[in-house]
Design a protein around this motif. Sequence first.
Motif, PDB file in Angstrom:
ATOM      1  N   GLY A  69       0.768  -1.247   0.000  1.00 29.32           N
ATOM      2  CA  GLY A  69       0.000   0.000   0.000  1.00 29.32           C
ATOM      3  C   GLY A  69       0.794   1.289   0.000  1.00 29.32           C
ATOM      4  O   GLY A  69       0.578   2.152  -0.860  1.00 29.32           O
ATOM      5  N   ASN A  70       1.728   1.431   0.962  1.00 22.98           N
ATOM      6  CA  ASN A  70       2.412   2.731   1.050  1.00 22.98           C
ATOM      7  C   ASN A  70       3.264   2.982  -0.194  1.00 22.98           C
ATOM      8  O   ASN A  70       3.404   4.123  -0.646  1.00 22.98           O
ATOM      9  CB  ASN A  70       3.238   2.841   2.348  1.00 22.98           C
ATOM     10  CG  ASN A  70       4.319   1.787   2.454  1.00 22.98           C
ATOM     11  OD1 ASN A  70       4.131   0.660   2.003  1.00 22.98           O
ATOM     12  ND2 ASN A  70       5.447   2.137   3.029  1.00 22.98           N
ATOM     13  N   THR A  71       3.807   1.914  -0.778  1.00 19.58           N
ATOM     14  CA  THR A  71       4.622   2.067  -1.995  1.00 19.58           C
ATOM     15  C   THR A  71       3.730   2.421  -3.187  1.00 19.58           C
ATOM     16  O   THR A  71       4.057   3.320  -3.973  1.00 19.58           O
ATOM     17  CB  THR A  71       5.412   0.773  -2.283  1.00 19.58           C
ATOM     18  OG1 THR A  71       6.063   0.373  -1.088  1.00 19.58           O
ATOM     19  CG2 THR A  71       6.418   0.974  -3.374  1.00 19.58           C
ATOM     20  N   SER A  72       2.591   1.732  -3.292  1.00 16.89           N
ATOM     21  CA  SER A  72       1.656   2.078  -4.388  1.00 16.89           C
ATOM     22  C   SER A  72       1.225   3.533  -4.284  1.00 16.89           C
ATOM     23  O   SER A  72       1.077   4.226  -5.297  1.00 16.89           O
ATOM     24  CB  SER A  72       0.414   1.180  -4.356  1.00 16.89           C
ATOM     25  OG  SER A  72       0.637   0.004  -5.089  1.00 16.89           O
ATOM     26  N   GLY A  73       1.050   4.001  -3.040  1.00 20.56           N
ATOM     27  CA  GLY A  73       0.666   5.401  -2.827  1.00 20.56           C
ATOM     28  C   GLY A  73       1.680   6.349  -3.447  1.00 20.56           C
ATOM     29  O   GLY A  73       1.317   7.365  -4.044  1.00 20.56           O
ATOM     30  N   LEU A  74       2.953   5.985  -3.319  1.00 17.67           N
ATOM     31  CA  LEU A  74       3.988   6.867  -3.892  1.00 17.67           C
ATOM     32  C   LEU A  74       4.092   6.718  -5.409  1.00 17.67           C
ATOM     33  O   LEU A  74       4.372   7.692  -6.112  1.00 17.67           O
ATOM     34  CB  LEU A  74       5.332   6.610  -3.211  1.00 17.67           C
ATOM     35  CG  LEU A  74       5.390   7.227  -1.807  1.00 17.67           C
ATOM     36  CD1 LEU A  74       6.624   6.792  -1.058  1.00 17.67           C
ATOM     37  CD2 LEU A  74       5.332   8.745  -1.864  1.00 17.67           C
ATOM     38  N   TYR A  75       3.831   5.517  -5.909  1.00 19.15           N
ATOM     39  CA  TYR A  75       3.759   5.380  -7.375  1.00 19.15           C
ATOM     40  C   TYR A  75       2.627   6.261  -7.911  1.00 19.15           C
ATOM     41  O   TYR A  75       2.767   6.939  -8.939  1.00 19.15           O
ATOM     42  CB  TYR A  75       3.482   3.930  -7.775  1.00 19.15           C
ATOM     43  CG  TYR A  75       4.687   3.023  -7.807  1.00 19.15           C
ATOM     44  CD1 TYR A  75       5.907   3.449  -8.341  1.00 19.15           C
ATOM     45  CD2 TYR A  75       4.599   1.710  -7.338  1.00 19.15           C
ATOM     46  CE1 TYR A  75       7.004   2.593  -8.389  1.00 19.15           C
ATOM     47  CE2 TYR A  75       5.692   0.859  -7.380  1.00 19.15           C
ATOM     48  CZ  TYR A  75       6.892   1.298  -7.912  1.00 19.15           C
ATOM     49  OH  TYR A  75       7.968   0.450  -7.964  1.00 19.15           O
ATOM     50  N   ALA A  76       1.509   6.242  -7.195  1.00 17.49           N
ATOM     51  CA  ALA A  76       0.362   7.058  -7.628  1.00 17.49           C
ATOM     52  C   ALA A  76       0.729   8.538  -7.603  1.00 17.49           C
ATOM     53  O   ALA A  76       0.437   9.285  -8.547  1.00 17.49           O
ATOM     54  CB  ALA A  76      -0.838   6.782  -6.726  1.00 17.49           C
ATOM     55  N   LYS A  77       1.399   8.940  -6.523  1.00 23.33           N
ATOM     56  CA  LYS A  77       1.811  10.357  -6.409  1.00 23.33           C
ATOM     57  C   LYS A  77       2.766  10.721  -7.563  1.00 23.33           C
ATOM     58  O   LYS A  77       2.666  11.795  -8.164  1.00 23.33           O
ATOM     59  CB  LYS A  77       2.497  10.558  -5.059  1.00 23.33           C
ATOM     60  CG  LYS A  77       2.860  11.981  -4.734  1.00 23.33           C
ATOM     61  CD  LYS A  77       3.337  12.036  -3.266  1.00 23.33           C
ATOM     62  CE  LYS A  77       4.168  13.235  -2.916  1.00 23.33           C
ATOM     63  NZ  LYS A  77       3.818  14.513  -3.442  1.00 23.33           N
TER      64      LYS A  77
END
Length: 271
Positions: free
Chosen positions: A98-106
């Motif tokens: 989750g937290n990594t996907s959040g940064l990919y999204a950002k």
Amino acid sequence: MNRIDLFKKIQDKKSFLCVGLDTDPSKIPSHLLKTTDPVFEFNKEIIDQTAEFAVAYKPNIAFYEALGPKGWESLQKTLDYIPKEIFTIADAKRGDIGNTSGLYAKAFFETMDFDSITVAPYMGVDSVKPFLEFENKWVILLALTSNEGSADFQLISSQSGKPLFQEVLEKSSKWGNPDNMMYVVGATRGEKIAEVRKIVPEHFFLVPGVGAQGGSLEDVAHFGMNSHCGLLVNSSRGIIYAGNDKDFAKLAGLEAKKLQLEMEKLLSKYL
Ligand SMILES: O=C(O)c1cc(=O)[nH]c(=O)n1[C@@H]1O[C@H](COP(=O)(O)O)[C@@H](O)[C@H]1O
């Protein structure tokens, strides 16, 4: 861009063409190699000649990140150059905890202002949800891909007896909705597209595989079109490498126009 606007663009342009900007430095015509940013110069000319016929552009991120910082710069300049009313897809195939996907999204929705990103479903709900938290942005989830290896996992039966791609569609369609999620469905899969359409009647499909991979545009429209078109059909090499000399962009424009004219006929046949 929302689904209504996308459909409106498709109707206005009589096209559901996505031009894939898979810009390989080894295929850029020699006269552009002397410029300070040959990748951007190439894309700029391609965009100038194809924008009239396209409703989306899809830079495949691999072609840019392979070049290091300079490649990211070319990508940003390309994104800035694409006319604002044209839908943009970061073909990055991301997805992580989750937290990594959040940064990919950002990275792709804020640092770079793409409308959408391709995402792999393999890591499940918490790897996909962070991408769905961005307003007016889209996840394009891999469902049934165009490559031969797609049979390795996507077509095998899951515990319930359904093929894995069906499980992916049924589950993931509850994570998002037809206004923030699309699915990748390969053009090379023929009537399987109809099976996918039955499971997710409303969602848009990003359909790669016409052109260089040999998929049929007529089949894609026949099996996949819904009442608001529901299709973005991508061609990369078939358009951008139509020529390899000074007239490369003009030839790319002609290829794009050819596809657009076919799409116009298909839209009036099926809509
Ligand atoms: O996600 C994609 O866009 C994609 C999914 C898929 O199943 N098959 C597929 O070819 N693609 C991408 O679509 C583009 C196809 O390129 P061409 O075969 O040159 O038209 C490439 O950027 C691929 O990475």
